[in-house]
Design a protein around this motif. Structure first.
Motif, PDB file in Angstrom:
ATOM      1  N   PRO A  91      -0.159 -39.203  44.329  1.00 30.37           N
ATOM      2  CA  PRO A  91       0.185 -39.684  44.742  1.00 30.37           C
ATOM      3  C   PRO A  91       0.822 -39.402  46.053  1.00 30.37           C
ATOM      4  CG  PRO A  91       1.278 -39.396  42.881  1.00 30.37           C
ATOM      5  CD  PRO A  91      -0.214 -38.744  43.007  1.00 30.37           C
ATOM      6  N   PHE A  92      -0.078 -38.405  46.752  1.00 30.42           N
ATOM      7  CA  PHE A  92       0.959 -37.738  47.579  1.00 30.42           C
ATOM      8  C   PHE A  92      -0.432 -36.964  48.196  1.00 30.42           C
ATOM      9  CE2 PHE A  92       1.747 -34.770  44.479  1.00 30.42           C
ATOM     10  CZ  PHE A  92       0.679 -33.873  43.989  1.00 30.42           C
ATOM     11  N   ALA A  93       0.335 -36.551  49.970  1.00 28.31           N
ATOM     12  CA  ALA A  93      -1.478 -35.157  50.390  1.00 28.31           C
ATOM     13  C   ALA A  93      -0.887 -34.347  49.804  1.00 28.31           C
ATOM     14  CB  ALA A  93      -0.719 -35.627  51.706  1.00 28.31           C
ATOM     15  N   LEU A  94      -2.319 -33.177  49.469  1.00 27.91           N
ATOM     16  CA  LEU A  94      -2.068 -31.888  48.861  1.00 27.91           C
ATOM     17  C   LEU A  94      -2.741 -30.693  50.153  1.00 27.91           C
ATOM     18  CD1 LEU A  94      -1.282 -30.970  46.594  1.00 27.91           C
ATOM     19  CD2 LEU A  94      -3.636 -30.513  46.078  1.00 27.91           C
ATOM     20  N   ASP A  95      -1.291 -31.392  51.180  1.00 25.01           N
ATOM     21  CA  ASP A  95      -0.865 -30.271  52.171  1.00 25.01           C
ATOM     22  C   ASP A  95      -1.340 -29.114  51.789  1.00 25.01           C
ATOM     23  OD1 ASP A  95      -1.967 -32.799  53.533  1.00 25.01           O
ATOM     24  OD2 ASP A  95       0.784 -32.089  53.708  1.00 25.01           O
ATOM     25  N   SER A  96      -0.510 -28.259  50.765  1.00 24.36           N
ATOM     26  CA  SER A  96      -0.644 -26.694  50.125  1.00 24.36           C
ATOM     27  C   SER A  96      -0.654 -26.789  48.853  1.00 24.36           C
ATOM     28  CB  SER A  96       0.794 -26.260  51.034  1.00 24.36           C
ATOM     29  OG  SER A  96       1.849 -27.166  50.710  1.00 24.36           O
ATOM     30  N   LEU A  97      -0.471 -26.118  48.361  1.00 25.33           N
ATOM     31  CA  LEU A  97      -0.820 -25.452  47.178  1.00 25.33           C
ATOM     32  C   LEU A  97       0.462 -24.987  46.472  1.00 25.33           C
ATOM     33  CD1 LEU A  97      -3.177 -22.549  46.462  1.00 25.33           C
ATOM     34  CD2 LEU A  97      -3.623 -25.010  46.659  1.00 25.33           C
ATOM     35  N   GLY A  98       2.182 -25.306  47.329  1.00 24.88           N
ATOM     36  CA  GLY A  98       3.531 -25.374  47.574  1.00 24.88           C
ATOM     37  C   GLY A  98       4.029 -27.102  46.693  1.00 24.88           C
ATOM     38  N   GLN A  99       2.939 -27.633  46.561  1.00 24.21           N
ATOM     39  CA  GLN A  99       3.509 -28.702  46.234  1.00 24.21           C
ATOM     40  C   GLN A  99       3.253 -29.048  44.937  1.00 24.21           C
ATOM     41  OE1 GLN A  99       0.990 -30.943  49.532  1.00 24.21           O
ATOM     42  NE2 GLN A  99       2.342 -33.053  49.427  1.00 24.21           N
ATOM     43  N   LEU A 100       2.366 -28.517  44.663  1.00 25.74           N
ATOM     44  CA  LEU A 100       2.123 -28.277  42.783  1.00 25.74           C
ATOM     45  C   LEU A 100       2.747 -27.639  41.761  1.00 25.74           C
ATOM     46  CD1 LEU A 100      -1.840 -26.312  42.922  1.00 25.74           C
ATOM     47  CD2 LEU A 100      -1.112 -29.653  42.515  1.00 25.74           C
ATOM     48  N   GLU A 101       4.229 -27.229  42.951  1.00 28.18           N
ATOM     49  CA  GLU A 101       4.936 -26.131  42.131  1.00 28.18           C
ATOM     50  C   GLU A 101       5.961 -27.320  40.959  1.00 28.18           C
ATOM     51  OE1 GLU A 101       9.466 -23.393  42.997  1.00 28.18           O
ATOM     52  OE2 GLU A 101       8.543 -24.524  44.603  1.00 28.18           O
ATOM     53  N   MET A 161       3.627 -17.892  44.738  1.00 31.12           N
ATOM     54  CA  MET A 161       4.146 -18.016  46.316  1.00 31.12           C
ATOM     55  C   MET A 161       3.651 -16.699  46.411  1.00 31.12           C
ATOM     56  SD  MET A 161       6.369 -20.364  44.834  1.00 31.12           S
ATOM     57  CE  MET A 161       7.297 -19.960  46.519  1.00 31.12           C
ATOM     58  N   GLU A 162       2.190 -16.059  46.574  1.00 28.28           N
ATOM     59  CA  GLU A 162       2.292 -14.970  46.962  1.00 28.28           C
ATOM     60  C   GLU A 162       3.368 -13.857  47.651  1.00 28.28           C
ATOM     61  OE1 GLU A 162      -1.475 -16.323  50.124  1.00 28.28           O
ATOM     62  OE2 GLU A 162       0.533 -17.634  50.315  1.00 28.28           O
ATOM     63  N   VAL A 163       4.213 -13.865  46.438  1.00 32.49           N
ATOM     64  CA  VAL A 163       5.050 -12.429  46.515  1.00 32.49           C
ATOM     65  C   VAL A 163       3.529 -11.008  46.361  1.00 32.49           C
ATOM     66  CG1 VAL A 163       6.772 -11.225  45.051  1.00 32.49           C
ATOM     67  CG2 VAL A 163       7.144 -14.041  45.707  1.00 32.49           C
ATOM     68  N   ILE A 164       2.643 -11.167  45.726  1.00 31.26           N
ATOM     69  CA  ILE A 164       1.912 -10.549  45.250  1.00 31.26           C
ATOM     70  C   ILE A 164       1.198 -11.040  45.708  1.00 31.26           C
ATOM     71  CG2 ILE A 164       3.140  -8.900  43.921  1.00 31.26           C
ATOM     72  CD1 ILE A 164       1.289 -10.094  41.413  1.00 31.26           C
ATOM     73  N   PRO A 165      -0.572 -10.372  46.110  1.00 29.03           N
ATOM     74  CA  PRO A 165      -1.882 -11.241  46.891  1.00 29.03           C
ATOM     75  C   PRO A 165      -2.332 -11.880  45.504  1.00 29.03           C
ATOM     76  CG  PRO A 165      -2.313  -8.749  47.132  1.00 29.03           C
ATOM     77  CD  PRO A 165      -0.915  -8.920  46.616  1.00 29.03           C
ATOM     78  N   ARG A 166      -2.639 -13.196  46.152  1.00 27.46           N
ATOM     79  CA  ARG A 166      -3.519 -13.936  44.553  1.00 27.46           C
ATOM     80  C   ARG A 166      -5.384 -13.652  44.856  1.00 27.46           C
ATOM     81  NH1 ARG A 166      -1.968 -20.101  48.270  1.00 27.46           N
ATOM     82  NH2 ARG A 166       0.206 -19.890  47.392  1.00 27.46           N
TER      83      ARG A 166
END
Length: 651
Positions: free
Chosen positions: A198-208, A235-240
Motif C-alpha cells: 500500500p505504498f510506493a517502495l522507493d527505498s529499502l528504508g521503508q521496510l524498517e 542501514m548500511e553502517v557496514i556494507p550489505r
C-alpha cells in the motif's frame, strides 16, 4: 513378490466381486462424486432434479444389496499359517479391555476390514499450494488441525490435530462435493493475485517498521538472525552482502515481521513482501551455499507454514537443512583466526533454530523424524547477551544468569532432543503401552523440566519481552504430553463406562495414570492459553501458537464429553470447552482459522453444551466399532504394510 522373497506359501481367496470394505466404499463414493460433478457441467442442475438423479441413493442401494457381506469381518482363513514377527516389533491386535462385549474383544485390526492408512482416492497425497485461496472444503491450515480433505493437504499422521478431529468428526473428510468441483474451475487463474504493497517502495528504508516488528516479536523466540549485524547492514553502517541471498533474507524478515507483529487481521502486506522475497530466490541462488541462504530458507519455511502452506514450507526446510549440512553447520568446528567466537556462536544459533523449526513441523504433521542424529556434534549456543559476544570478542564470556534472546532457543532444542525417541515410538507400528509412556515421561520430560534454569522454569516471572516465548514453551510440552497419552484415553473412552469393568491389574493402574495425565495436560493448556490471551498483548504470532495448542487441547474434553456426557467430570469438561470457545472467538479477530475452529467445535459439541437441544445428555450414537475403525488408521498408519511383509498382528 513378498511371498517369493520370504519363501512363504500364500493362500488366495477367489472372489467374484470386491469385498465390501471401507476403502472400497469410499473409492465408490469418490468416483460417483466426481462423475456427478462432471455430469453437472453438462446437464443443468434443475434438469437433474427433474429426472431424480440421485447418486447417493444409488450407492446406498448397491451396498444394501449385499446382505451376505460383513464390513467389519471380511473372510479369514483359519488354515493360513501364522508368521513369526521380526525381533523387537510388537503389533497390538486389541484396543479393548476385558470389560467389553465378547464379540468386540475378539476383533483384531485386520478383522475390521478398514485400511490402516488413510488412503486417498487418487493413490497419493499430492497437493498444490500455489494459490492463495483459503476457503472452501479444500482448506489447508499450517496447524494441521482443520485440513478437511484426507489427501489434498498432504500426509497428516497420527500425532497431527487433524487425526483426532477425524475421529471426533468422521464427516470432516471424505469425497469431494459440488463446492470443490465448482471452486476447482478457474482457481489457478483467479486466485494467484498478490495484494499490492500500500505504498510506493522507493527505498529499502521503508521496510524498517517491519524489520522492527520482526526483532520485537519473532526474534525473542527464534534468534536465527543477529540483530545488530542485520540492522547495521540494513542501514548500511557496514556494507550489505553483495549476494542476492541477502535481499531474499531482507524481504522474508520484513514479511515475517509484518505478519508476527500485526494486530490487525485486515492487512496482508506480508504476502506482498514475501512475494518480493520469492522473486529474488532464483535457481542461481540455490546453486550457492552460505549461512545467509540457510537463514532465508529456514524463515521462508516457517513463514509458509504459518501462512497455511505447510507442505511448501516442508520442502523449503529440506533445502535449508541440506544447505546447512553442506556448509558444515552441524559440526563443532575448531576456533581459528578465520572463525571468531562470534562466528562460532552464529553457526550454533542458526543450526539450532533450523533444528527446532524442522522437528516442530515434523511433529505438527506427524511425519517421520528424519533429522540426522549421528554425526551431529554442534554445541548449544550460550545463554549470553548480545553485547557479551561481538565481532571483536576473544575470550568466552560467562553465561548470563537471566533470560536472554537465546534462552528459549536452548530450552526448546533440549526439549526436542529429550523427546525425539518418544515421538518416534508414538508413530511406529507398535504404539507404546501406558507403562512405557509413563516411564518415558518421567525419564525424559520430567528430567528435562528439572534441568531448566531457575529464571526460565514454569513459575519464573518473565519480563515483557520474553513472556510469549516462555508461554509457548509451557504450552508446547503440555501439548506433547497430550499427544503421548491420548490414544490410551481414547481407547478407554470408546469402551464406554457402563461396559468397562474396573481392573486392579498393573496395566489397568498404568492406564489410569496415563489418562489422568492426558486430561490434566489438556486442562492446563486450556487454562494457560486462555489466561495469557486475556492478560497479555495480542499479536498474530501469539494468536497462531495459542490457537494451535488450544484447539488440540480442547479436542480432549470434547471427545470425552461426546462419549460420556453423564460422567462426574462432565461439568469440568463443559467448563473447559466453554472457556476455550471464548478464547478462540476472541482470537478470530486476528486469525480466520480461529473462526473455522470455533465452527468445528460447535458442530461436534452443540448437543452436549446446550440443555435445550434434543438429545442433550446422551452419548454419541457412533458405536465403539465405528470410532475404533477411524482410530486405527490414525494410530498405526504402517500396520498394513508391516503385515504384508510377514508380521503377525497377534504379536
Amino acid at each position: 513378490m513378498l511371498c517369493r522373497k520370504h519363501n512363504r506359501g500364500c493362500i488366495y481367496e477367489k472372489q467374484s466381486r470386491p469385498p465390501l470394505t471401507r476403502r472400497y466404499v469410499e473409492k465408490l463414493e469418490n468416483e460417483l462424486a466426481q462423475m456427478k460433478a462432471t455430469i453437472q457441467q453438462i446437464i443443468p442442475e434443475n434438469a437433474m432434479a427433474d429426472n431424480h438423479i440421485n447418486f447417493a441413493t444409488s450407492v446406498q442401494a448397491s451396498t444394501e444389496a449385499r446382505p451376505s457381506m460383513n464390513i467389519c469381518h471380511p473372510p479369514v482363513h483359519s488354515e493360513q499359517p501364522v508368521r513369526a514377527g521380526r525381533p523387537g516389533v510388537r503389533l497390538r491386535p486389541h484396543l479393548y479391555d476385558s470389560g467389553m462385549d465378547s464379540h468386540v474383544e475378539q476383533q483384531s485390526p485386520t478383522q475390521f476390514g478398514v485400511s490402516f492408512e488413510s488412503s486417498p482416492s487418487s493413490g497419493n497425497w499430492e497437493w498444490d499450494e500455489r494459490t492463495s485461496r483459503t476457503c472452501g472444503d479444500k482448506f489447508v491450515d499450517g496447524m494441521a488441525s482443520l485440513t478437511s480433505n484426507s489427501h489434498e493437504g498432504g500426509y497428516l499422521g497420527v500425532a497431527s490435530g487433524a487425526a483426532l478431529l477425524r475421529i471426533t468428526d468422521p464427516g470432516s473428510h471424505g469425497s469431494r462435493g459440488k463446492v470443490d468441483a465448482d471452486t476447482d474451475r478457474g482457481a489457478e487463474s483467479s486466485n494467484r493475485s498478490v495484494p499490492s504493497i500500500p505504498f510506493a517502495l522507493d527505498s529499502l528504508g521503508q521496510l524498517e517498521p517491519f524489520v522492527d516488528g520482526y526483532f520485537a516479536v519473532f526474534h525473542r523466540s527464534y534468534p536465527i538472525v543477529h540483530e545488530a549485524t542485520f540492522r547495521a547492514q540494513f542501514m548500511e553502517v557496514i556494507p550489505r552482502p553483495k549476494a542476492n541471498a541477502w535481499q531474499v533474507l531482507l524481504f522474508v524478515v520484513a514479511a515475517v515481521g509484518a505478519f508476527a507483529a500485526s494486530t490487525d487481521s485486515t492487512t496482508d502486506i506480508d504476502l506482498s513482501l514475501f512475494e518480493a522475497a520469492k522473486a529474488r530466490l532464483s535457481i542461481d541462488v540455490l546453486e550457492t551455499g552460505n549461512t545467509i541462504l540457510v537463514q532465508a530458507l529456514t524463515l521462508i519455511s516457517n513463514y509458509m507454514q504459518k501462512r497455511n502452506k505447510p507442505n511448501s514450507g516442508y520442502n523449503y526446510m529440506g533445502l535449508a537443512r541440506r544447505t546447512a549440512m553442506a556448509i558444515g553447520l552441524h559440526k563443532e568446528v575448531q576456533r581459528s583466526r578465520d572463525i571468531s567466537l562470534f562466528m562460532h556462536e552464529m553457526r550454533r544459533r542458526i543450526w539450532y533454530c533450523l533444528y527446532i523449526f524442522d522437528v516442530g513441523a515434523i511433529i505438527t504433521f506427524s511425519r517421520p523424524l528424519d533429522f540426522p542424529q549421528n554425526g551431529v556434534d554442534v554445541e548449544l549456543p550460550m545463554n549470553v547477551h548480545d553485547t557479551d559476544i561481538t565481532q571483536e570478542t576473544i575470550h568466552q564470556p560467562r553465561p548470563a544468569n537471566e533470560t536472554t534472546a537465546y534462552t528459549h532457543l536452548r530450552a526448546q532444542a533440549t526439549f526436542h532432543m529429550a523427546t525425539n525417541e518418544i515421538y518416534s515410538n508414538m508413530i511406529s507400528n507398535s504404539f507404546p503401552s501406558a507403562a512405557e509412556l509413563i516411564d518415558a515421561d518421567d525419564r525424559f520430560i520430567s528430567r528435562w523440566l528439572s534441568t531448566l534454569p531457575l529464571y526460565f522454569k514454569e513459575d519464573a516471572v518473565q519480563g515483557k519481552r520474553f513472556r510469549l516465548c516462555h508461554a509457548i514453551l509451557r504450552w508446547r510440552y503440555r501439548n506433547f504430553r497430550t499427544l503421548m497419552y491420548r490414544p490410551i484415553l481414547l481407547r478407554r473412552v470408546m469402551a464406554r463406562p457402563e461396559r468397562h469393568a474396573p481392573s486392579n491389574s498393573d496395566s489397568g493402574a498404568d492406564e489410569d495414570i496415563a489418562i489422568q495425565r492426558c486430561l490434566e495436560a489438556a486442562r492446563e493448556s486450556v487454562e494457560l492459553i486462555s489466561d495469557y490471551w486475556e492478560k497479555e498483548d495480542h499479536n498474530t504470532m501469539a494468536c497462531w501458537y495459542g490457537l494451535y495448542f488450544l484447539f488440540q487441547a480442547v479436542l480432549i474434553p470434547i471427545y470425552c464429553l461426546r462419549n460420556d456426557p453423564q460422567s462426574s467430570m462432565a461439568v469440568a469438561w463443559r467448563s473447559q470447552i466453554s472457556k476455550a470457545m471464548r478464547t478462540i472467538e476472541s482470537m478470530s479477530r486476528l486469525n480466520e482459522t480461529a473462526s473455522r475452529c470455533l465452527d468445528k467445535i460447535r458442530s461436534v459439541c452443540e448437543p452436549y453444551l446446550d440443555h435445550s437441544v434434543d438429545g442433550w445428555g446422551l452419548p454419541t450414537e457412533e458405536s465403539p466399532q465405528t470410532q475404533i475403525a477411524n482410530l486405527y488408521s490414525l494410530m498405526w498408519p504402517t500396520l498394513e504394510i508391516a503385515q504384508m511383509d510377514g508380521l503377525d498382528a497377534s504379536l
